[in-house]
Design an enzyme around this catalytic site. Structure first.
Site, PDB file in Angstrom:
ATOM      1  N   ARG A 157       8.127   4.087  -5.003  1.00 44.88           N
ATOM      2  CA  ARG A 157       8.204   3.069  -3.938  1.00 44.88           C
ATOM      3  C   ARG A 157       7.209   1.947  -4.205  1.00 44.88           C
ATOM      4  O   ARG A 157       7.512   0.761  -4.010  1.00 44.88           O
ATOM      5  CB  ARG A 157       7.954   3.708  -2.571  1.00 44.88           C
ATOM      6  CG  ARG A 157       8.126   2.710  -1.425  1.00 44.88           C
ATOM      7  CD  ARG A 157       8.159   3.386  -0.072  1.00 44.88           C
ATOM      8  NE  ARG A 157       6.892   4.045   0.238  1.00 44.88           N
ATOM      9  CZ  ARG A 157       6.704   4.819   1.291  1.00 44.88           C
ATOM     10  NH1 ARG A 157       7.702   5.046   2.141  1.00 44.88           N
ATOM     11  NH2 ARG A 157       5.545   5.394   1.524  1.00 44.88           N
ATOM     12  N   ARG A 175      -7.012 -20.594  -2.525  1.00 50.42           N
ATOM     13  CA  ARG A 175      -5.924 -20.433  -1.561  1.00 50.42           C
ATOM     14  C   ARG A 175      -4.843 -21.495  -1.711  1.00 50.42           C
ATOM     15  O   ARG A 175      -5.102 -22.688  -1.620  1.00 50.42           O
ATOM     16  CB  ARG A 175      -6.470 -20.493  -0.127  1.00 50.42           C
ATOM     17  CG  ARG A 175      -5.411 -20.135   0.914  1.00 50.42           C
ATOM     18  CD  ARG A 175      -5.962 -20.292   2.322  1.00 50.42           C
ATOM     19  NE  ARG A 175      -5.010 -19.862   3.329  1.00 50.42           N
ATOM     20  CZ  ARG A 175      -3.964 -20.586   3.745  1.00 50.42           C
ATOM     21  NH1 ARG A 175      -3.736 -21.782   3.237  1.00 50.42           N
ATOM     22  NH2 ARG A 175      -3.156 -20.117   4.672  1.00 50.42           N
ATOM     23  N   LEU A 192       5.698 -22.060  13.969  1.00 54.66           N
ATOM     24  CA  LEU A 192       4.334 -22.435  14.321  1.00 54.66           C
ATOM     25  C   LEU A 192       4.397 -23.877  14.817  1.00 54.66           C
ATOM     26  O   LEU A 192       4.851 -24.763  14.083  1.00 54.66           O
ATOM     27  CB  LEU A 192       3.414 -22.330  13.101  1.00 54.66           C
ATOM     28  CG  LEU A 192       1.955 -22.584  13.450  1.00 54.66           C
ATOM     29  CD1 LEU A 192       1.340 -21.349  14.111  1.00 54.66           C
ATOM     30  CD2 LEU A 192       1.154 -22.956  12.217  1.00 54.66           C
ATOM     31  N   LYS A 196      -0.638 -18.282  14.399  1.00 55.00           N
ATOM     32  CA  LYS A 196      -1.030 -18.697  13.040  1.00 55.00           C
ATOM     33  C   LYS A 196      -1.689 -17.502  12.346  1.00 55.00           C
ATOM     34  O   LYS A 196      -2.881 -17.507  12.028  1.00 55.00           O
ATOM     35  CB  LYS A 196      -1.960 -19.915  13.103  1.00 55.00           C
ATOM     36  CG  LYS A 196      -2.020 -20.700  11.801  1.00 55.00           C
ATOM     37  CD  LYS A 196      -2.657 -22.048  12.034  1.00 55.00           C
ATOM     38  CE  LYS A 196      -3.018 -22.737  10.731  1.00 55.00           C
ATOM     39  NZ  LYS A 196      -1.868 -22.978   9.876  1.00 55.00           N
ATOM     40  N   TYR A 212       0.837  -1.203   0.000  1.00 57.91           N
ATOM     41  CA  TYR A 212       0.000   0.000   0.000  1.00 57.91           C
ATOM     42  C   TYR A 212       0.867   1.246   0.000  1.00 57.91           C
ATOM     43  O   TYR A 212       2.077   1.178   0.261  1.00 57.91           O
ATOM     44  CB  TYR A 212      -0.961   0.000   1.197  1.00 57.91           C
ATOM     45  CG  TYR A 212      -0.293   0.295   2.524  1.00 57.91           C
ATOM     46  CD1 TYR A 212       0.427  -0.677   3.204  1.00 57.91           C
ATOM     47  CD2 TYR A 212      -0.377   1.571   3.080  1.00 57.91           C
ATOM     48  CE1 TYR A 212       1.040  -0.388   4.404  1.00 57.91           C
ATOM     49  CE2 TYR A 212       0.232   1.858   4.295  1.00 57.91           C
ATOM     50  CZ  TYR A 212       0.940   0.875   4.950  1.00 57.91           C
ATOM     51  OH  TYR A 212       1.559   1.159   6.136  1.00 57.91           O
TER      52      TYR A 212
HETATM   53  N1  PMP Z   1       4.470 -24.030  10.096  1.00 63.77           N
HETATM   54  C1  PMP Z   1       3.836 -23.144   9.315  1.00 63.77           C
HETATM   55  C2  PMP Z   1       4.497 -21.841   9.035  1.00 63.77           C
HETATM   56  C3  PMP Z   1       2.581 -23.440   8.772  1.00 63.77           C
HETATM   57  O1  PMP Z   1       1.926 -22.547   8.016  1.00 63.77           O
HETATM   58  C4  PMP Z   1       1.996 -24.713   9.041  1.00 63.77           C
HETATM   59  C5  PMP Z   1       0.684 -25.086   8.421  1.00 63.77           C
HETATM   60  N2  PMP Z   1      -0.360 -24.455   9.067  1.00 63.77           N
HETATM   61  C6  PMP Z   1       2.685 -25.607   9.867  1.00 63.77           C
HETATM   62  C7  PMP Z   1       3.912 -25.231  10.374  1.00 63.77           C
HETATM   63  C8  PMP Z   1       2.092 -26.959  10.230  1.00 63.77           C
HETATM   64  O2  PMP Z   1       0.996 -26.763  11.096  1.00 63.77           O
HETATM   65  P1  PMP Z   1      -0.183 -27.846  11.208  1.00 63.77           P
HETATM   66  O3  PMP Z   1       0.459 -29.175  11.399  1.00 63.77           O
HETATM   67  O4  PMP Z   1      -0.957 -27.400  12.398  1.00 63.77           O
HETATM   68  O5  PMP Z   1      -0.969 -27.785   9.939  1.00 63.77           O
END
Ligand code: PMP
Length: 278
Positions: A50, A99, A203, A147, A31
């Site tokens: 930019r 997606r 994650l 997440k 943006y």
């Molecule tokens: N790391 C990242 C960055 C992700 O996006 C995911 C998928 N959601 C995972 C790990 C794996 O997570 P999960 O087993 O809960 O799908």
């Protein structure tokens, strides 16, 4: 209020975008915000430059940057904002598509949105007397344990993997393979199953935790620790886990084979056990 959306000028209440827009799903866009005084855009060229540089960096069509100033000018006109100060907001995303992390099919048009409004400077009293600030730790880029939909780095990493003919991109931080663009990474090193410990840089996958439990139930020793990128040539097995990749053996990284270049026995067994839960 008239806004600009994808080539049309229309009433703001009529402007809608798809919930499959990659800006909404992945923060896959950028943006600009800039000002106009009495219809004269301030620093328009650097703002357009930019935006153009950002579009190049994100590999999005750069034509929205060429339209930026003329469209802003037209919106000021349409909204009677050619007198006094006005603020222009412009956003471009990679467009709407089913997606997936990697880029949509070529030809998917970017989403281009501009709107204008009256600009009000901060109160004169603040300019006269000054304002206050606080300090905060710079946690940008270090909340990977959430997440979050702020997935632009993951999108670009996964697209790089696809462009290289690979399925997944593995993030390396300080020489350590910590997770994939949309998966967690595990290696068999010696007689242990090794994966990065839960922390703010990964994650903690639901699949990861489940697979670790399955491994323990098989009598495998699990160690939450580093998988060094420099030692990938020495691992017995490498695989990623995730809801969409399940338990996916990796047989090559950066063009070099992992172990004997075939799925290893533990990954194969863990996939079987994992699928048995379905
Ligand atoms: N790391 C990242 C960055 C992700 O996006 C995911 C998928 N959601 C995972 C790990 C794996 O997570 P999960 O087993 O809960 O799908």
């Amino acid at each position: 209020m008239q806004v600009y959306l994808n080539g049309a000028y229309l009433d703001a209440t009529m402007a809608t975008i798809s919930p499959d827009d990659r800006g909404f799903l992945f923060a896959d866009g950028l943006y600009e915000v800039f000002l106009a005084y009495d219809g004269r855009i301030l620093l328009g060229e650097p703002h357009a430059a930019r935006m153009r540089a950002g579009l190049v960096a994100l590999q999005i069509d750069t034509s929205p940057a060429d339209q930026l100033l003329p469209v802003a000018d037209r919106l000021l006109e349409l909204n009677q904002l050619r007198q006094g100060p006005a603020l222009i907001y412009a956003q471009v995303t990679r467009g709407a598509a089913p997606r997936r992390h990697s880029f949509p099919a070529p030809g998917t048009p970017p989403t281009v949105y501009l709107r204008v409004k009256q600009f009000a400077s901060q109160p004169a009293e603040l300019f006269a007397n000054g304002a206050a600030a606080i300090t905060v730790p710079d946690t940008r880029g270090s909340r990977c344990h959430v997440k979050s939909v702020a997935l632009l780095p993951n999108v670009l990493a996964n697209e790089a993997a696809h462009a290289a003919g690979a399925l997944e991109a593995l993030f390396v931080r300080d020489g350590v393979v910590i997770e994939g663009s949309h998966s967690n990474v595990m290696a068999v090193i010696g007689d242990q199953l090794v994966t990065y410990p839960p922390c703010n840089y990964i994650l903690t996958g639901v699949t990861r935790n489940c697979v670790l439990d399955l491994a323990r139930a098989l009598g495998v020793t699990v160690r939450e620790g580093p998988i060094f990128a420099s030692a990938l040539a020495d691992v017995q097995e490498l695989f990623v886990t995730g809801t969409t990749l399940e338990v996916m053996p990796l047989v090559s990284v950066d063009g070099r084979p992992v172990a004997d270049g075939r799925p290893g026995p533990l990954a194969t067994r863990l996939l079987q056990e994992y699928r048995r839960l379905a």
